[in-house]
Design a protein around this motif. Sequence first.
Motif, PDB file in Angstrom:
ATOM      1  N   ALA A  69       1.241  -1.216   0.028  1.00  0.00           N
ATOM      2  CA  ALA A  69       0.219   0.220   0.083  1.00  0.00           C
ATOM      3  C   ALA A  69       0.831   1.514   0.042  1.00  0.00           C
ATOM      4  CB  ALA A  69      -0.901   0.051   1.278  1.00  0.00           C
ATOM      5  N   ILE A  70       1.871   0.885   0.144  1.00  0.00           N
ATOM      6  CA  ILE A  70       2.875   2.361   0.845  1.00  0.00           C
ATOM      7  C   ILE A  70       3.764   2.752  -0.661  1.00  0.00           C
ATOM      8  CG2 ILE A  70       5.423   3.353   1.468  1.00  0.00           C
ATOM      9  CD1 ILE A  70       4.650   1.887   3.791  1.00  0.00           C
ATOM     10  N   VAL A  71       3.495   1.418  -1.618  1.00  0.00           N
ATOM     11  CA  VAL A  71       4.118   1.960  -2.385  1.00  0.00           C
ATOM     12  C   VAL A  71       3.106   2.649  -3.793  1.00  0.00           C
ATOM     13  CG1 VAL A  71       5.150   0.903  -4.851  1.00  0.00           C
ATOM     14  CG2 VAL A  71       5.869   0.240  -2.489  1.00  0.00           C
ATOM     15  N   GLY A  72       1.648   2.270  -3.372  1.00  0.00           N
ATOM     16  CA  GLY A  72       1.133   2.192  -4.615  1.00  0.00           C
ATOM     17  C   GLY A  72       0.723   3.261  -4.115  1.00  0.00           C
ATOM     18  N   ASN A  76      -0.593   8.256  -7.043  1.00  0.00           N
ATOM     19  CA  ASN A  76      -1.726   9.884  -6.407  1.00  0.00           C
ATOM     20  C   ASN A  76      -0.271  10.672  -5.858  1.00  0.00           C
ATOM     21  OD1 ASN A  76      -4.328   9.068  -6.567  1.00  0.00           O
ATOM     22  ND2 ASN A  76      -3.859   7.555  -4.888  1.00  0.00           N
ATOM     23  N   LEU A  77       1.038  11.200  -5.953  1.00  0.00           N
ATOM     24  CA  LEU A  77       1.221  11.995  -5.871  1.00  0.00           C
ATOM     25  C   LEU A  77       1.203  12.709  -6.583  1.00  0.00           C
ATOM     26  CD1 LEU A  77       4.866   9.767  -4.592  1.00  0.00           C
ATOM     27  CD2 LEU A  77       2.910  11.155  -3.248  1.00  0.00           C
ATOM     28  N   LYS A  89      -2.389  14.834   1.353  1.00  0.00           N
ATOM     29  CA  LYS A  89      -1.316  15.616   0.923  1.00  0.00           C
ATOM     30  C   LYS A  89       0.311  14.202   2.852  1.00  0.00           C
ATOM     31  CE  LYS A  89      -1.793  20.126  -0.035  1.00  0.00           C
ATOM     32  NZ  LYS A  89      -2.274  20.815  -0.046  1.00  0.00           N
ATOM     33  N   ASN A  90      -1.020  13.838   3.797  1.00  0.00           N
ATOM     34  CA  ASN A  90       0.054  13.014   4.515  1.00  0.00           C
ATOM     35  C   ASN A  90      -0.283  11.458   4.121  1.00  0.00           C
ATOM     36  OD1 ASN A  90       0.795  15.298   6.018  1.00  0.00           O
ATOM     37  ND2 ASN A  90      -0.939  15.662   6.979  1.00  0.00           N
ATOM     38  N   LYS A  96       3.076   4.834   5.859  1.00  0.00           N
ATOM     39  CA  LYS A  96       4.018   4.670   6.838  1.00  0.00           C
ATOM     40  C   LYS A  96       4.489   4.543   8.121  1.00  0.00           C
ATOM     41  CE  LYS A  96       9.292   3.882   5.918  1.00  0.00           C
ATOM     42  NZ  LYS A  96       9.399   3.018   6.351  1.00  0.00           N
ATOM     43  N   ALA A  97       3.860   5.357   9.019  1.00  0.00           N
ATOM     44  CA  ALA A  97       3.893   5.408  10.527  1.00  0.00           C
ATOM     45  C   ALA A  97       3.059   4.273  10.311  1.00  0.00           C
ATOM     46  CB  ALA A  97       3.101   6.676  10.941  1.00  0.00           C
TER      47      ALA A  97
END
Length: 130
Positions: A69-72, A76-77, A89-90, A96-97
């Motif tokens: 999911a982090i890679v995904g 949307n960046l 935006k976070n 990651k957290a």
Amino acid sequence: MTFTTAEKVDLRRFCGYGLYGTGTPLPASGYRFSTQYGVLEYKLNTLGTEEEAVVRTTYLANLGTLETAIVGVSANLDTDEAAVWKHNKNEYRDRKALFDGWRRELCNFLGITPGPALGGNGGGSVSLVV
């Protein structure tokens, strides 16, 4: 039942430890020179069947999903806002957290210190042993 080699690779990564390689230690690196790394290897090789089941179903399965999911998020960046949809935006930071929190929970369950890549062993900070 013991962990497969692939599961051990993921467990080391998720716990913040580096490569194990072929098991032949290099001078001044690896489990021979790191008590924490040695404890991790010992635990991976000696967990009970029920404990392995918890690691597989609760941690390995979920951490793999969270990591993907982090890679995904990178898809949307480039979009901050589209019609009524607003990009969080976070999102990367939040995911990651969450991922790192689960990694730390895995370390807690295994009873080990998080590895250098997870901020353990003084990763990025000063640590004094007296």
